[in-house]
Write a protein that holds these residues in place. Sequence first.
Motif, PDB file in Angstrom:
ATOM      1  N   THR A 178      -0.686  11.155   8.715  1.00  0.00           N
ATOM      2  CA  THR A 178      -0.943  10.977   7.282  1.00  0.00           C
ATOM      3  C   THR A 178       0.398  10.866   6.572  1.00  0.00           C
ATOM      4  O   THR A 178       1.420  11.309   7.088  1.00  0.00           O
ATOM      5  N   ASN A 180       2.497   8.627   3.001  1.00  0.00           N
ATOM      6  CA  ASN A 180       2.436   7.696   1.876  1.00  0.00           C
ATOM      7  C   ASN A 180       2.951   6.325   2.278  1.00  0.00           C
ATOM      8  O   ASN A 180       3.944   6.222   2.992  1.00  0.00           O
ATOM      9  N   LEU A 182       4.608   3.029   0.786  1.00  0.00           N
ATOM     10  CA  LEU A 182       5.331   2.554  -0.395  1.00  0.00           C
ATOM     11  C   LEU A 182       5.252   1.031  -0.385  1.00  0.00           C
ATOM     12  O   LEU A 182       5.611   0.397   0.609  1.00  0.00           O
ATOM     13  N   ILE A 188       2.777   4.033  -4.694  1.00  0.00           N
ATOM     14  CA  ILE A 188       2.825   5.041  -3.630  1.00  0.00           C
ATOM     15  C   ILE A 188       1.369   5.337  -3.273  1.00  0.00           C
ATOM     16  O   ILE A 188       0.615   5.835  -4.108  1.00  0.00           O
ATOM     17  N   VAL A 189       0.966   4.961  -2.074  1.00  0.00           N
ATOM     18  CA  VAL A 189      -0.443   4.953  -1.698  1.00  0.00           C
ATOM     19  C   VAL A 189      -0.650   5.893  -0.503  1.00  0.00           C
ATOM     20  O   VAL A 189      -0.103   5.653   0.568  1.00  0.00           O
ATOM     21  N   PRO A 190      -1.436   6.978  -0.661  1.00  0.00           N
ATOM     22  CA  PRO A 190      -1.686   7.853   0.486  1.00  0.00           C
ATOM     23  C   PRO A 190      -2.419   7.094   1.605  1.00  0.00           C
ATOM     24  O   PRO A 190      -3.305   6.284   1.317  1.00  0.00           O
ATOM     25  N   ARG A 206      -6.150   3.265   3.476  1.00  0.00           N
ATOM     26  CA  ARG A 206      -5.233   3.423   2.343  1.00  0.00           C
ATOM     27  C   ARG A 206      -6.036   3.704   1.082  1.00  0.00           C
ATOM     28  O   ARG A 206      -7.037   3.043   0.832  1.00  0.00           O
ATOM     29  N   ARG A 346       5.875   2.934   5.491  1.00  0.00           N
ATOM     30  CA  ARG A 346       5.030   4.115   5.645  1.00  0.00           C
ATOM     31  C   ARG A 346       5.923   5.305   5.909  1.00  0.00           C
ATOM     32  O   ARG A 346       6.704   5.282   6.856  1.00  0.00           O
ATOM     33  N   ARG A 349       3.973  12.006   6.895  1.00  0.00           N
ATOM     34  CA  ARG A 349       4.176  13.408   6.513  1.00  0.00           C
ATOM     35  C   ARG A 349       3.658  14.354   7.592  1.00  0.00           C
ATOM     36  O   ARG A 349       4.286  15.337   7.912  1.00  0.00           O
TER      37      ARG A 349
END
Length: 368
Positions: A178, A180, A182, A188-190, A206, A346, A349
């Motif tokens: 998982t 974000n 860019l 900024i898209v999780p 997304r 990407r 995280r």
Amino acid sequence: MRRCVIGRTLGMALACLAAIGPRARAQAPEPTAGETYKNVQVLKDASASSFMSAMFFQRYALGVSCDYCHAESGWEKDDKPAKRKAREMIRMVQELNARQFEGKRAVTCMTCHRGATTPQTDIAAVRQPTDQMIGLRRRQPVARPVVPDTTPAGILARHVAALGGRAAIEKARNTVLTGNLLTSGGAIVPFEESFSASPPRWRYARHFGAGTGDFASGFDGEQAWNSDNRGFTPQQGAARGRMALSAVLQHGQRLDDQYERLAYAGTELNGTRDVVVLTGVARQTGNRERLAFDLVTGLLSRRTIVTEGAHGAYTTDWYYENYTSIDGIMTPTIISEFSPDDGTVRKVRTIEHNVALPANAFEPPAKR
Ligand code: HEC
Ligand code: HEC
């Protein structure tokens, strides 16, 4: 044909492409552009997917978006002068190559246009960096790097060892990332991306949020699919091949068996790092690729994918950076994709292996 808003970004164009793309079955011979579309006059004998790659090639060669030539009223309409001009240009290039270059692809749109609608005619002066000229930063001669093993098998084995070794990799039945995404537009898209090892399956979701909603793509072992704010589209032909390959590659972890005609192509610089390059053809897509491995670490650092269009080819680069070790397996945490006119990054995280995923985790949303 479903209505498709012509997007400015590559992502939107790809979504359009999915919506208007050929409806061929994966294994059946691909239909031609003439059979698939309404008003193709010159490139009618090209396969539908190489025709669409030619559209992207034209967009990149002229540095425009699709709507420079195409009107909102429909892709088949000839109401924009640029589209009519482009058709004449395609004919001109075909004749030039046939008459002067024995039918080879010697001249393409790129030969003249180089990213501009009006080709350059004058040659401009170039300012040299003054500090280099006066010797302050004169380059040191670079020693040729020594590659321990130049066989494709040796380079791939070194990569697998660098990832943590076959045994560690095989302990991961699945992987969930998982983070974000860019976009070049500054969003900024999780995202979440999951892979299963066997059979290879993949899902990439997304969350664009209010107004746009959730986009997802996946491969459930059989069917490749795309789902966005225009609905659900099964993916066939080349698009299906790309998704099936994404499922197997797991960010570079399972490269062996995926390529044929692998050959050592020397070393080069990737940014400031020396890399060892292999060329080959991806079995699932038929695309030529260049795989660059870091000379020091042995890890995959870049993949360059060549997409052949009906009258020219363009490349897409994937970069894999900031590898981190989780459960003894190295995974890149910065993964970027660049086309000739767009890019996304990407930033991973979280990385988890052997997650309890629902049985339908990789199936299209229609079945979930
Ligand atoms: C430089 C002008 C130009 C650009 C840019 C361009 N096209 Fe085209 N497009 C054409 C021309 C010319 C044709 C017709 C080709 C022929 O007759 O062989 C065409 C035909 C098409 C068709 C077939 C429509 C039909 O039913 O007849 C589709 C679909 C299409 N383009 C999609 C796209 C997409 C998607 C993009 C952006 C990725 C794009 N085009 C970018 C010039 C362009
Ligand atoms: C031999 C050089 C050459 C090649 C190859 C070439 N072009 Fe051109 N193109 C030109 C020139 C020069 C102009 C400007 C001509 C003018 O202003 O009338 C032009 C203009 C255009 C325009 C009109 C741009 C505008 O002002 O709106 C389009 C569209 C175009 N080209 C598309 C293409 C496509 C698509 C290809 C590849 C199939 C291609 N061209 C290949 C030289 C070339």
